[in-house]
Each structure stands twice: as C-alpha cells, then as structure tokens.
Enzyme design. Structure first.
Site, short mmCIF file in Angstrom:
data_model
loop_
_atom_site.label_atom_id
_atom_site.label_comp_id
_atom_site.label_asym_id
_atom_site.label_seq_id
_atom_site.Cartn_x
_atom_site.Cartn_y
_atom_site.Cartn_z
N HIS A 97 -10.71 0.76 -1.47
CA HIS A 97 -9.60 1.30 -2.26
C HIS A 97 -10.02 1.41 -3.71
O HIS A 97 -10.80 0.62 -4.22
CB HIS A 97 -8.34 0.43 -2.14
CG HIS A 97 -8.57 -1.01 -2.47
ND1 HIS A 97 -9.19 -1.88 -1.60
CD2 HIS A 97 -8.29 -1.73 -3.58
CE1 HIS A 97 -9.28 -3.08 -2.15
NE2 HIS A 97 -8.74 -3.01 -3.36
N HIS A 99 -8.47 1.53 -7.56
CA HIS A 99 -7.28 1.27 -8.38
C HIS A 99 -7.15 2.34 -9.46
O HIS A 99 -8.14 2.68 -10.13
CB HIS A 99 -7.41 -0.07 -9.12
CG HIS A 99 -7.42 -1.28 -8.24
ND1 HIS A 99 -6.30 -2.05 -8.04
CD2 HIS A 99 -8.42 -1.86 -7.52
CE1 HIS A 99 -6.61 -3.06 -7.24
NE2 HIS A 99 -7.89 -2.98 -6.92
P1 AMP Z 1 -8.68 -5.86 -4.74
O1 AMP Z 1 -8.51 -7.22 -5.35
O2 AMP Z 1 -9.47 -4.91 -5.56
O3 AMP Z 1 -9.21 -5.98 -3.31
O4 AMP Z 1 -7.23 -5.23 -4.69
C1 AMP Z 1 -6.35 -5.41 -3.65
C2 AMP Z 1 -5.02 -4.91 -4.12
O5 AMP Z 1 -4.20 -4.67 -3.00
C3 AMP Z 1 -4.28 -5.89 -5.04
O6 AMP Z 1 -4.02 -5.26 -6.29
C4 AMP Z 1 -2.99 -6.19 -4.25
O7 AMP Z 1 -1.86 -6.33 -5.09
C5 AMP Z 1 -2.88 -4.97 -3.36
N1 AMP Z 1 -2.14 -5.17 -2.13
C6 AMP Z 1 -2.32 -6.14 -1.22
N2 AMP Z 1 -1.44 -6.01 -0.20
C7 AMP Z 1 -0.72 -4.91 -0.48
C8 AMP Z 1 0.36 -4.22 0.20
N3 AMP Z 1 0.85 -4.67 1.37
N4 AMP Z 1 0.87 -3.11 -0.38
C9 AMP Z 1 0.39 -2.67 -1.56
N5 AMP Z 1 -0.62 -3.25 -2.22
C10 AMP Z 1 -1.16 -4.36 -1.70
#
Ligand code: AMP
Ligand code: ZN
Length: 135
Positions: A97, A99
C-alpha cells in the site's frame, strides 16, 4: 487472509474513494492528517519488493491522479507519498500500500530525515556499489 485482502474482497468494510482493475484507494482508519488515504493493490503482494514493474507503473500514474484529486478537494497543497517496506521501515500491514498524506500548516505530523555525513571516498564507494544501468 490479510486485512487488506479482506477489504479488497469486501469481507470487511472500508471507506473506498477509488477502484479500478488493479487497485482500490481507501481512507486510512487512522487519519494521520485529514484525507490520509491508501492505494492498495487488489492482488496480494507482501511489499514493494514483490511488486511487478508493470503494476508499479500503473501505481505511479494513479498516485499522481489521486494526489492531485485529494489536494484539489481538500486544498492541502502539500502531501507526503509514503511507502513502508519491511518492519524496520515501519510496515505493519504486509500487503502493498502507498500512503497519501495531505499536509497542512501545524498538522503535528513529524517525518524526520537524519543528516549523516559521509566522506567523498565513502560517497564514491557507495555510488560505485549502487550504480545501475537501464536495461
Ligand atoms: P503501514 O504501517 O505502512 O503498514 O500502514 C498500515 C496502515 O493501514 C496504517 O496507517 C493503518 O492505520 C492502516 N489500516 C490498518 N487497518 C485498516 C483498516 N481496516 N482500514 C483502513 N486502514 C487500515
Ligand atoms: Zn493481502
């Protein structure tokens, strides 16, 4: 199945703002700043190192489109596009993903780059190691 695969499949809810054949974009559940969005591949890739270059090309175009869209709607005019790959880089969800984090005056978010000094010899050594030619 990982949490983002479940979101892609519609097994758990999300706030989706975009969808095409390869990607969805959703609002991050933790809004680091208002408008914080994630572009998520529909196929499960653990992280950027597993991403096919063709998908990466489409991702780049989509990132620019959505960055401009979000900035246009929310009027931020500033944004961090950020990918965390691997636990040491802060990756917590092991499904690729990107950001998109709009930035505002005094938004409280801190991204800090260290300023490590290298000698000219160390720079030359590193450059020689990392140089890569276009295939
Ligand atoms: P990372 O730390 O780069 O792996 O980012 C993971 C992101 O996913 C974090 O910013 C979380 O807040 C987000 N996240 C986790 N679960 C969900 C969810 N169910 N819906 C939307 N965002 C999520
Ligand atoms: Zn997944």
């Amino acid at each position: 199945m990982c949490v983002f695969c479940k979101i892609v499949n519609g097994d758990i809810p999300s706030h989706k703002i975009y969808e095409d054949d390869d990607f969805i974009a959703i609002l991050d559940i933790a809004q680091s700043t208002i408008g914080h969005a994630l572009i998520i591949t529909k196929k499960h890739y653990d992280n950027v190192f597993a991403l096919p270059e063709e998908t990466a090309g489409k991702l780049g175009a989509l990132a620019v489109k959505l960055a401009n869209h979000i900035n246009g709607v929310l009027g931020a005019g500033n944004m961090n596009l950020l990918n965390n790959a691997g636990p040491l880089a802060g990756q917590t969800v092991n499904h690729f993903h990107l950001h998109l984090i709009p930035r505002y005056e005094n938004d409280g978010m801190i991204i800090k780059f260290d300023n490590n000094k290298l000698t000219e010899a160390e720079f030359n050594d590193l450059r020689a190691k990392l140089e890569i030619t276009k295939k």
